[in-house]
Design a protein around this motif. Structure first.
Motif, PDB file in Angstrom:
ATOM      1  N   LEU A 130      25.045  35.798  74.853  1.00  0.00           N
ATOM      2  CA  LEU A 130      24.854  35.305  73.490  1.00  0.00           C
ATOM      3  C   LEU A 130      25.893  35.945  72.581  1.00  0.00           C
ATOM      4  CD1 LEU A 130      20.964  35.636  73.283  1.00  0.00           C
ATOM      5  CD2 LEU A 130      22.266  33.565  73.747  1.00  0.00           C
ATOM      6  N   ALA A 131      26.397  35.180  71.631  1.00  0.00           N
ATOM      7  CA  ALA A 131      27.400  35.732  70.718  1.00  0.00           C
ATOM      8  C   ALA A 131      27.374  34.960  69.409  1.00  0.00           C
ATOM      9  CB  ALA A 131      28.788  35.667  71.342  1.00  0.00           C
ATOM     10  N   GLU A 132      27.880  35.614  68.346  1.00  0.00           N
ATOM     11  CA  GLU A 132      27.955  34.958  67.042  1.00  0.00           C
ATOM     12  C   GLU A 132      29.401  34.704  66.624  1.00  0.00           C
ATOM     13  OE1 GLU A 132      25.932  37.522  64.377  1.00  0.00           O
ATOM     14  OE2 GLU A 132      27.321  39.205  64.648  1.00  0.00           O
TER      15      GLU A 132
ATOM     16  N   THR B 136      33.628  33.794  68.676  1.00  0.00           N
ATOM     17  CA  THR B 136      34.338  33.455  69.908  1.00  0.00           C
ATOM     18  C   THR B 136      35.394  34.496  70.276  1.00  0.00           C
ATOM     19  OG1 THR B 136      35.853  32.078  68.602  1.00  0.00           O
ATOM     20  CG2 THR B 136      33.958  30.962  69.633  1.00  0.00           C
ATOM     21  N   ASP B 137      35.220  35.704  69.766  1.00  0.00           N
ATOM     22  CA  ASP B 137      36.226  36.748  69.998  1.00  0.00           C
ATOM     23  C   ASP B 137      36.460  37.011  71.484  1.00  0.00           C
ATOM     24  OD1 ASP B 137      36.291  36.896  67.291  1.00  0.00           O
ATOM     25  OD2 ASP B 137      35.305  38.846  67.117  1.00  0.00           O
ATOM     26  N   ASP B 138      35.394  37.031  72.278  1.00  0.00           N
ATOM     27  CA  ASP B 138      35.511  37.388  73.696  1.00  0.00           C
ATOM     28  C   ASP B 138      35.472  36.179  74.627  1.00  0.00           C
ATOM     29  OD1 ASP B 138      35.570  40.136  73.055  1.00  0.00           O
ATOM     30  OD2 ASP B 138      33.372  40.171  72.923  1.00  0.00           O
ATOM     31  N   VAL B 139      35.519  34.989  74.063  1.00  0.00           N
ATOM     32  CA  VAL B 139      35.446  33.773  74.876  1.00  0.00           C
ATOM     33  C   VAL B 139      36.751  33.561  75.647  1.00  0.00           C
ATOM     34  CG1 VAL B 139      35.404  31.250  74.748  1.00  0.00           C
ATOM     35  CG2 VAL B 139      33.735  32.584  73.467  1.00  0.00           C
ATOM     36  N   LYS B 140      36.637  33.235  76.911  1.00  0.00           N
ATOM     37  CA  LYS B 140      37.797  32.872  77.722  1.00  0.00           C
ATOM     38  C   LYS B 140      38.015  31.373  77.582  1.00  0.00           C
ATOM     39  CE  LYS B 140      37.091  36.542  81.139  1.00  0.00           C
ATOM     40  NZ  LYS B 140      36.845  36.859  82.579  1.00  0.00           N
TER      41      LYS B 140
ATOM     42  N   ASP C 289      32.421  33.546  61.874  1.00  0.00           N
ATOM     43  CA  ASP C 289      31.239  33.769  62.699  1.00  0.00           C
ATOM     44  C   ASP C 289      30.249  32.629  62.476  1.00  0.00           C
ATOM     45  OD1 ASP C 289      32.411  36.065  63.506  1.00  0.00           O
ATOM     46  OD2 ASP C 289      31.025  37.426  62.494  1.00  0.00           O
ATOM     47  N   PHE C 290      29.262  32.544  63.361  1.00  0.00           N
ATOM     48  CA  PHE C 290      28.269  31.483  63.276  1.00  0.00           C
ATOM     49  C   PHE C 290      26.942  32.031  63.785  1.00  0.00           C
ATOM     50  CE2 PHE C 290      31.344  30.924  66.724  1.00  0.00           C
ATOM     51  CZ  PHE C 290      30.575  31.312  67.811  1.00  0.00           C
ATOM     52  N   PHE C 291      25.916  31.192  63.765  1.00  0.00           N
ATOM     53  CA  PHE C 291      24.613  31.623  64.265  1.00  0.00           C
ATOM     54  C   PHE C 291      24.696  31.933  65.752  1.00  0.00           C
ATOM     55  CE2 PHE C 291      20.296  30.949  65.907  1.00  0.00           C
ATOM     56  CZ  PHE C 291      19.583  31.768  65.051  1.00  0.00           C
ATOM     57  N   ILE C 292      23.912  32.888  66.221  1.00  0.00           N
ATOM     58  CA  ILE C 292      23.927  33.302  67.623  1.00  0.00           C
ATOM     59  C   ILE C 292      23.836  32.086  68.537  1.00  0.00           C
ATOM     60  CG2 ILE C 292      22.671  34.591  69.401  1.00  0.00           C
ATOM     61  CD1 ILE C 292      21.760  36.498  67.167  1.00  0.00           C
TER      62      ILE C 292
END
Length: 278
Positions: A113-115, A117-121, A159-162
């Protein structure tokens, strides 16, 4: 099959009544004694009850609580009958389902889960709703919109909702399985051959439909499916998998999932199986 049945619609409101010490439910459309019911198929919607209103607030609060427990009693009686699914657990928590699937030994794509996309591949991560199928009312259209599984190909600035993110699995094909009381019927869906359905086969291509054929999951996968459904207290549902090489990746279970296409395309006659079980 010649059995009398009662079809309850979502817009029905029932009153709980009693006659000769026997409880019965009555709406404008149906009336039946609870004890006369032999089996119950919960498909969607639910049984809704009429609650009386009283002038005094304290009486109203007390009677609301009393009626709640009476309704709870009626639902317990109905769910103690031979049944397919229950109204009480018809909505499952996708995150908990994935955790339980892991514990049963099923392969589950890595998720988090994330709020942001910093760590998105990019290109290797998908996102989809944490809940079930989400229908959105589009303001500039007469039709509704559906939230599909999507591949993340660019990063968000804000950022966005989780939200739910999951590893993108390169698939040979998808599998939809229908489960009923320990038995499993599966269908292979060759969605990867069509760009429109490659990521989410629910983006149906009506002009050139995916090829769907009968499929048999390996015994060890079916055994884990049975353990998962027992752990979730579900005796019916549709499950989705991805076949990738020698691995079968579990995606999700829908307790009131579609089975019509599996039944029709694969000639399983699931409607008959359901009727005979009830």
């Amino acid at each position: 099959m010649g059995k009398p049945y009662i079809l309850i619609q979502e817009d029905e409101i029932f009153e709980i009544k009693i006659q000769g010490r026997k409880l019965y439910l009555e709406s404008q459309r149906n009336v039946f004694f609870v004890d006369d019911i032999n089996s119950v198929w919960y498909r969607r919607g639910g049984i809704y009850f009429l609650r009386k209103l009283y002038d005094h607030p304290s009486i109203n609060i007390h009677m609301n609580e009393a009626e709640h427990w009476l309704e709870d009693y009626v639902m317990h009686i109905l769910e103690a009958k031979k049944h397919i699914n229950k109204q009480r657990n018809s909505h499952v928590n996708k995150l908990l389902v994935l955790e339980k699937a892991r514990k049963t030994g099923l392969d589950v794509p890595a998720f988090y889960l994330a709020e942001n996309t910093d760590d998105v591949k990019l290109g290797k991560t998908i996102t989809k709703s944490i809940t079930g199928n989400v229908m959105l009312e589009l303001l500039d259209s007469e039709s509704d919109g559906m939230m599909y599984t999507s591949v993340i190909d660019k990063k968000n600035i804000e950022d966005f909702f989780i939200s739910f993110f999951q590893e993108k699995i390169e698939k040979d094909f998808e599998i939809r399985s229908f489960y009923l009381n320990g038995r499993i019927w599966s269908m292979a869906i060759f969605s990867q051959n069509d760009e429109q359905t490659r990521t989410d086969f629910r983006k149906y291509n009506m002009e050139n439909p995916n090829r769907n054929i009968r499929y048999q999951l390996p015994d060890h996968v079916e055994e884990k499916v049975i353990r998962l459904m027992q752990a979730l207290d579900l005796n019916c549902g549709s499950l989705d998998f991805i076949k990738s090489g020698s691995n079968y990746y579990f995606l999700e279970v829908n307790p009131v999932g579609q089975f019509g296409n599996i039944s029709f395309d694969c000639n399983y006659m699931l409607e008959k199986e359901i009727a005979e079980y009830l």
